[in-house]
Design an enzyme around this catalytic site. Structure first.
Site, short mmCIF file in Angstrom:
data_model
loop_
_atom_site.label_atom_id
_atom_site.label_comp_id
_atom_site.label_asym_id
_atom_site.label_seq_id
_atom_site.Cartn_x
_atom_site.Cartn_y
_atom_site.Cartn_z
CG ASP A 123 -2.08 0.95 1.09
OD1 ASP A 123 -2.31 1.44 -0.04
OD2 ASP A 123 -2.75 1.22 2.09
N GLY B 27 0.35 5.31 -4.43
CA GLY B 27 -0.27 6.57 -4.85
C GLY B 27 0.23 7.74 -4.01
NE ARG C 187 -3.85 6.56 -7.79
CZ ARG C 187 -3.78 6.27 -6.49
NH1 ARG C 187 -3.55 7.23 -5.61
NH2 ARG C 187 -3.93 5.04 -6.07
CG HIS D 9 0.56 1.77 -9.24
ND1 HIS D 9 0.26 1.44 -7.94
CD2 HIS D 9 -0.54 2.43 -9.71
CE1 HIS D 9 -0.95 1.86 -7.62
NE2 HIS D 9 -1.46 2.47 -8.69
CG LEU E 226 10.14 -17.35 -2.92
CD1 LEU E 226 9.80 -17.27 -1.43
CD2 LEU E 226 10.85 -16.05 -3.32
NE ARG F 205 -3.31 -1.52 4.20
CZ ARG F 205 -4.50 -1.62 3.65
NH1 ARG F 205 -5.30 -2.59 4.02
NH2 ARG F 205 -4.91 -0.77 2.74
#
Ligand code: FPP
Length: 239
Positions: free
Chosen positions: A22, A25, A35, A39, A133, A185
């Site tokens: 998160d 942006g 934005r 990303h 992995l 997060r």
């Protein structure tokens, strides 16, 4: 020995680490960038993180890249994100494979562009024999959607009688993947946002205010050290 040099023993290390990526942006906004640049920066950070997570000896690494609710974003952002996913698969899968990592996608297949779905399938097949992995990218994923899809798939399978947790789990998107031990997060929000809804029943959480593109190896180490100090009781009593 410095804290950063302590090697976590297996019991104190998450087998499955999940991250809610998160803040792309907000990271971009702070720099007066579009934005999508956020990303892009987030994707670059993810590339580093796969290597770092592998170095930590973590077996499963999952990330929330696009939720079932993210379709509500402006069309430009949605198509930009789809292009980033394409770019990643085209350009980065060889590197991932060379790390011994297998790519797996998790989520609903509807609504995703046909060519992207083909690329996703190709990347999964191409890396399927890698065992160090499992890198799980959740795209068009929602925890509620997963539970509903599992229920419907179970009904369609003709299951008779009482349904157990194990019966339902067999119908999840990735039934063999263990539940996340630690969910990180970034960017300050204190919620799960429909990620690993069923699977997170006993997960530990780690929240940081840092925006995802600023997350780094030191931050990962902090989260892992924090996790190592926690006592997981799964509803039982202290050992
Ligand atoms: C949330 O930040 C982030 C997303 C919805 C997209 C995350 C995607 C990437 C990092 C690219 C991943 C690519 C691959 C191939 C896995 P936000 O946009 O909600 O940030 P904000 O809350 O600050 O606006």
């Amino acid at each position: 020995m410095k804290r950063a040099e302590i090697i976590l023993t297996d019991e104190r290390k998450p087998q499955h680490l999940a991250i809610i990526l998160d803040g792309n942006g907000r990271w971009a906004k702070k720099r007066n960038l579009p934005r999508l640049m956020g990303h892009r920066a987030g994707l670059r950070k993810l590339e580093d993180m796969v290597r770092l997570v592998k170095r930590e000896g973590i077996r499963y690494f999952s990330v929330y890249a696009f939720s079932t609710e993210n379709w509500n974003r402006p069309i430009m952002e949605v198509t930009g994100l789809m292009s980033l996913f394409r770019y990643y698969i085209r350009r980065k899968v060889d590197e991932i494979k060379a790390e011994g990592a297998r790519i797996r996608f998790c989520g609903r297949k509807d609504r995703l562009p046909e060519d992207l779905l083909e690329q996703m399938k190709w990347a999964e097949d191409y890396t399927a024999d890698q065992k160090i992995l499992d890198f799980i990218i959740c795209i068009n994923y929602g925890g509620r959607a997963e539970i509903l899809d599992a229920v419907n798939s179970l009904i369609q399978s003709g299951h008779q009688g009482q349904v157990t947790e194990e019966d339902l789990r067999k119908h999840f998107y990735l039934p063999d993947v263990p539940d996340p031990d630690l969910i990180i997060r970034t960017s300050g929000e204190l919620r799960l946002s429909n990620f690993w809804l069923w699977e997170s029943a006993y997960s530990e959480y780690y929240f940081t205010n840092i925006h995802w593109p600023d997350f780094n190896g030191d931050e990962l180490r902090k989260a892992l050290d924090d996790y190592a100090g926690r006592e997981r009781r799964y509803g039982g009593l202290k050992k």
